[in-house]
Design a protein around this motif. Sequence first.
Motif, short mmCIF file in Angstrom:
data_model
loop_
_atom_site.label_atom_id
_atom_site.label_comp_id
_atom_site.label_asym_id
_atom_site.label_seq_id
_atom_site.Cartn_x
_atom_site.Cartn_y
_atom_site.Cartn_z
N LEU A 240 0.81 -1.22 0.00
CA LEU A 240 0.00 0.00 0.00
C LEU A 240 0.85 1.27 0.00
N GLY A 241 2.16 1.14 0.22
CA GLY A 241 3.00 2.32 0.28
C GLY A 241 2.76 3.13 1.54
N MET A 242 2.47 2.46 2.65
CA MET A 242 2.15 3.12 3.91
C MET A 242 3.23 2.80 4.95
N VAL A 243 3.35 3.68 5.93
CA VAL A 243 4.29 3.44 7.03
C VAL A 243 3.69 2.52 8.08
N GLY A 244 2.38 2.45 8.16
CA GLY A 244 1.73 1.52 9.07
C GLY A 244 1.29 2.14 10.38
N GLU A 245 0.36 1.46 11.05
CA GLU A 245 -0.20 1.99 12.29
C GLU A 245 0.81 1.93 13.44
N THR A 246 1.74 0.97 13.38
CA THR A 246 2.77 0.92 14.42
C THR A 246 3.63 2.17 14.37
N PHE A 247 3.96 2.60 13.17
CA PHE A 247 4.74 3.82 12.99
C PHE A 247 3.96 5.02 13.53
N SER A 248 2.67 5.10 13.20
CA SER A 248 1.84 6.21 13.67
C SER A 248 1.73 6.20 15.19
N ALA A 249 1.63 5.00 15.78
CA ALA A 249 1.55 4.91 17.24
C ALA A 249 2.82 5.44 17.90
N GLU A 269 12.79 8.79 9.26
CA GLU A 269 12.83 7.34 9.04
C GLU A 269 11.78 6.91 8.01
N GLY A 270 10.58 7.47 8.14
CA GLY A 270 9.53 7.13 7.17
C GLY A 270 9.87 7.59 5.77
N ILE A 271 10.45 8.78 5.65
CA ILE A 271 10.82 9.30 4.33
C ILE A 271 11.94 8.46 3.72
N GLN A 272 12.88 8.02 4.55
CA GLN A 272 13.96 7.18 4.05
C GLN A 272 13.46 5.82 3.57
N GLN A 273 12.32 5.39 4.08
CA GLN A 273 11.71 4.15 3.61
C GLN A 273 10.97 4.34 2.28
N GLY A 274 11.02 5.57 1.77
CA GLY A 274 10.38 5.86 0.49
C GLY A 274 8.95 6.34 0.62
N ARG A 275 8.51 6.70 1.84
CA ARG A 275 7.14 7.14 2.04
C ARG A 275 7.03 8.65 1.81
N PRO A 277 5.91 12.32 2.65
CA PRO A 277 5.56 13.02 3.90
C PRO A 277 4.06 13.30 4.01
N ARG A 278 3.42 13.55 2.89
CA ARG A 278 1.97 13.80 2.92
C ARG A 278 1.24 12.55 3.40
N GLN A 279 1.68 11.38 2.94
CA GLN A 279 1.04 10.13 3.34
C GLN A 279 1.26 9.86 4.82
N ILE A 280 2.43 10.21 5.34
CA ILE A 280 2.70 10.01 6.76
C ILE A 280 1.76 10.85 7.61
N ILE A 281 1.54 12.10 7.21
CA ILE A 281 0.62 12.97 7.96
C ILE A 281 -0.82 12.45 7.84
N ARG A 282 -1.20 11.98 6.66
CA ARG A 282 -2.56 11.43 6.49
C ARG A 282 -2.78 10.22 7.38
N ASN A 342 8.19 22.14 -0.90
CA ASN A 342 9.06 21.27 -0.14
C ASN A 342 8.20 20.53 0.89
N ALA A 343 7.70 19.37 0.50
CA ALA A 343 6.75 18.64 1.35
C ALA A 343 7.40 18.18 2.65
N ARG A 344 8.67 17.82 2.61
CA ARG A 344 9.34 17.35 3.82
C ARG A 344 9.45 18.46 4.85
N LEU A 345 9.89 19.64 4.41
CA LEU A 345 10.00 20.78 5.33
C LEU A 345 8.64 21.14 5.91
N ALA A 346 7.61 21.13 5.06
CA ALA A 346 6.26 21.48 5.53
C ALA A 346 5.77 20.47 6.57
#
Length: 557
Positions: A240-249, A269-275, A277-282, A342-346
């Motif tokens: 799914l290209g997601m970091v997962g609920e464990t990451f969010s927790a 760490e999430g960005i280095q996994q190829g995720r 930043p917008r998806q991480i916030i979502r 710059n999505a990462r900075l935002a």
Amino acid sequence: MAYLALYREWRPRKFKDIVGQGHITKTLVNALKQEKIAHAYLFSGPRGTGKTTAAKILAKALNCEERDGEEPCNHCVSCLSIDHGSAMEVFEIDAASNRGIDEIRDLRENVKLSAIQGKHKVYIIDEVHMLTTEAFNALLKTLEEPPAQVVFILATTEVQKIPLTILSRVQRFEFHRISIENIQKRLLEVCMSLNRQVNPSALVVIAQKSEGGLRDALSILDQCLLQNDPIGVEEVYQVLGMVGETFSAQLVEALITSDYAKSLNFLTEGIQQGRDPRQIIRELLDYLRQMLLTGATGKIPLVAPHIKDQLVKQSQLVGISRMLRWISILLQGEGQLKYASNARLAAELLLVQTIHESEPTSTSGQEAILKRLSDMEQQIHGARLVREVIPERKSPVSSKINPTPNNLSPSPKTPKAEVKTVDSGNTAEEAKPNLRIEEIQGRWNDVLEQVKKRKKSTQAFLLEGKPIQLEGNTLTILFREGCSFHKDKVSQIENRQTIEDVLKQVFGISLTLQNFMENEFQSKDTPDSQELKTQEQTLINKAKDMFGADLVVVKEE
């Protein structure tokens, strides 16, 4: 034979096989049983919930040569040709590609031709909301008075775009999102038939992320099955290209502890996994939403089983007020992330802002000013009665009947407490002579902070109460309407003892708590309250005798 995608291989072929739409299949079966087939239907609802599938099954049932009751046999020439898309009497039209008036005019001409085979000529128009206004107008007359044995089945995901003139000429069926339990059950059935080992938790994640669409769930599972057995939650998140609920927790833990470095490291760490930043916030917002629903309703959160206990604990620890602040900040920032160069900075700034603005000490300038004004008002309020009853000779005298903060009715013995602290020996032994309710109110934030250090849950309950009266060594805490649960929790022995210990630590004396709701406090009308009114009237009369009735003004609040 060419590979067939799971959602095509497992597409229902009978009404009884359709998942989660019993209210629709029952009606269609009864219509077939009673031979009351409408000339036009509208199937609306989210994607992947069975609209086109139900339309095809209805078309097969209408033309089946060996129908089994109301279900199509799926073996006769008519059923097989409809399944293969080669039936002469069933037409599937994609309105997204054929949306103009010319295509609808051709359809109207073809409608006039009688069916070559079968009993009914069926037109299935998918995504019908894509038709132009002119095309809808051209279709109108045909829908109103179609030739005999012609049935229109319109399907759409956006029913609000259909003109009312069309809606009034069709029978409408609303397809619902399929429940997570039903999707998980069907996915488990598919895995067992394929003899594949998939973790039940992974199936729950697939069901949740499909958002009620079984077709989407089967597509996700199809891709996950390309992994080696056993397939777990992590494999699903990778697909799914997601970091997962464990990451969010873990990210929420960083927010709880106000750890800037930890939260930013998690984001990195999430960005280095190829995720993205917008998806991480979502995903963080989705996780906070489950926390909010858990805290507000007490229901079990819809997350992977291994993360449920952690989410419940976090929800209790954070509290609804803090969660609302987080969600508000993140929602506003998430809407701006899509436009950020710059999505990462935002995203980094958004996490820092979330922590900063949720800290008790980091209020905005306006909030700080309002708080200081409130504290000053509480300190001045208690002395106002004396100042107004005994004024200077050159200015009118005003006496307030109700000096209690928040316009609540006065406690029965508030004036007595101020008078007797000096000349009552017992009271002097039990309470600090100079301690007043205004001092407690002014340092209430210190009390809350000390209670938080001892027991966070107790502080969360006490936040909804305010100190309103000090009588001897008894401190009255008042809770607003709707917070009876918080009042009951504060009244419990262990919580009350914690608060009383903190009060002794802060003020140097032993105080006993008593808790009231606002309506209970306002409704108190005892002989002491009558005595208070008598004393107040005596003071007013003395002021009038001393300065003259024309110079004394009595104001009520």
